[in-house]
Scaffold this active site. Structure first.
Site, PDB file in Angstrom:
ATOM      1  N   CYS A  57      -0.613   0.026   6.776  1.00 24.62           N
ATOM      2  CA  CYS A  57      -0.947  -1.266   6.537  1.00 24.62           C
ATOM      3  C   CYS A  57       0.414  -1.814   6.078  1.00 24.62           C
ATOM      4  O   CYS A  57       1.161  -1.405   5.773  1.00 24.62           O
ATOM      5  CB  CYS A  57      -2.129  -1.498   5.968  1.00 24.62           C
ATOM      6  SG  CYS A  57      -1.803  -0.934   4.164  1.00 24.62           S
ATOM      7  N   GLY A  58       0.363  -3.230   6.044  1.00 23.99           N
ATOM      8  CA  GLY A  58       1.361  -4.097   5.529  1.00 23.99           C
ATOM      9  C   GLY A  58       2.421  -4.585   6.577  1.00 23.99           C
ATOM     10  O   GLY A  58       2.319  -4.190   7.649  1.00 23.99           O
TER      11      GLY A  58
END
Length: 274
Positions: free
Chosen positions: A115-116
């Site tokens: 994620c990110g």
């Protein structure tokens, strides 16, 4: 509220012996965060301290900068097959005058290693959004004090003791006193819960503190530290290259492989005194 742990049957094989018995597992459930009635993010989390999680998420995403930016946080109605409230949808109402998230930023935010966002653009975005940069923070911490923090954090991990499946994060002051600790199935959520606690206590920016995490120091954890004004991020495992790049640009001290008397200092090493 939802349960932190659950019991499931497991077949245990130990050498030539096989037994069937119940095992304690950490609960993982989705939490949908809505802002002013519109869905913003979904995170897979361990139930508990959900309002802290939402506060921390919104602060580290740049939606809010202080507790007063939120008027109301409440669970929306939602029931499971047994008619019980699931507590899996949290609606945040922003205070008058606080701008809502920009259109198009809605996303499914799953707490996994993938994620990110990555790359130079994400570094620039953090620089533009943060109002609590740690660059000017003069905090210094003795190396001998840092070495006590992993043990103190581990002692606080009560749910980990029964499940073995949780990440943890904690805030310490410069003399090694732990201010708060939180556990979650996602390392990012554990940090958001810690930052959310500080937001609720009106302690943002978190000058003069150390964020200690039980795993590695990823870019996103460094981002959250910078957004909250934390000057030092310490981890028992390795940082990523992008985390160190962001730390160098933003004035964040990153400590990795903090184990026993040993540690690696990756950025702004002047804050750690020997």
């Amino acid at each position: 509220m939802g349960r932190i742990t659950a019991r499931r049957p497991v077949v245990r094989i130990r050498g030539p012996h096989e037994t069937t018995r119940p095992d304690t597992l950490v609960v993982e459930e989705p939490l949908e965060i809505r802002v002013n009635g519109s869905a913003l993010a979904v995170t897979m989390r361990t139930p508990g301290h959900d309002i802290e999680l939402a506060h921390g998420f919104l602060l580290t995403e740049g939606v809010i900068v202080r507790r007063e930016d939120i008027s109301v946080a409440r669970y929306c109605d939602g029931v499971d097959d047994d008619g019980q409230n699931t507590y899996n949808v949290l609606d945040i109402t922003l205070a008058p005058g606080v701008a809502p998230p920009e259109p198009g930023v809605e996303r499914n935010f799953y707490t996994t290693s993938s994620c990110g966002v990555c790359g130079k653009g994400s570094l620039d975005a953090v620089r533009l959004k943060t109002r609590h940069s740690p660059a000017a923070d003069k905090t210094e911490v003795k190396a001998s004090v840092l070495t006590t923090m992993p043990g103190t954090l581990r002692e606080s991990q009560k749910a980990f003791d029964s499940t073995g499946g949780l990440h943890a994060a904690a805030l310490f002051d410069v003399d090694g006193t732990m201010l708060v600790s939180r556990e979650d199935v996602g390392r990012h959520n554990a940090v958001d819960k810690v930052v959310g606690w500080a937001t609720g206590e009106s302690r943002i920016p978190l000058a003069g503190t150390v964020l200690m995490v039980s795993g590695r120091a990823s870019f996103e954890l460094a981002q959250k530290a910078v957004m909250a004004g934390i000057p030092i991020l310490a981890a028992v495992s390795a940082p990523s290259s992008l985390a160190v790049d962001l730390a160098g640009d933003s004035g964040l001290t990153v400590v990795g492989f903090l184990r026993g008397e040993d540690m690696n200092l990756y950025s702004h090493t002047h804050r750690i005194t020997r």
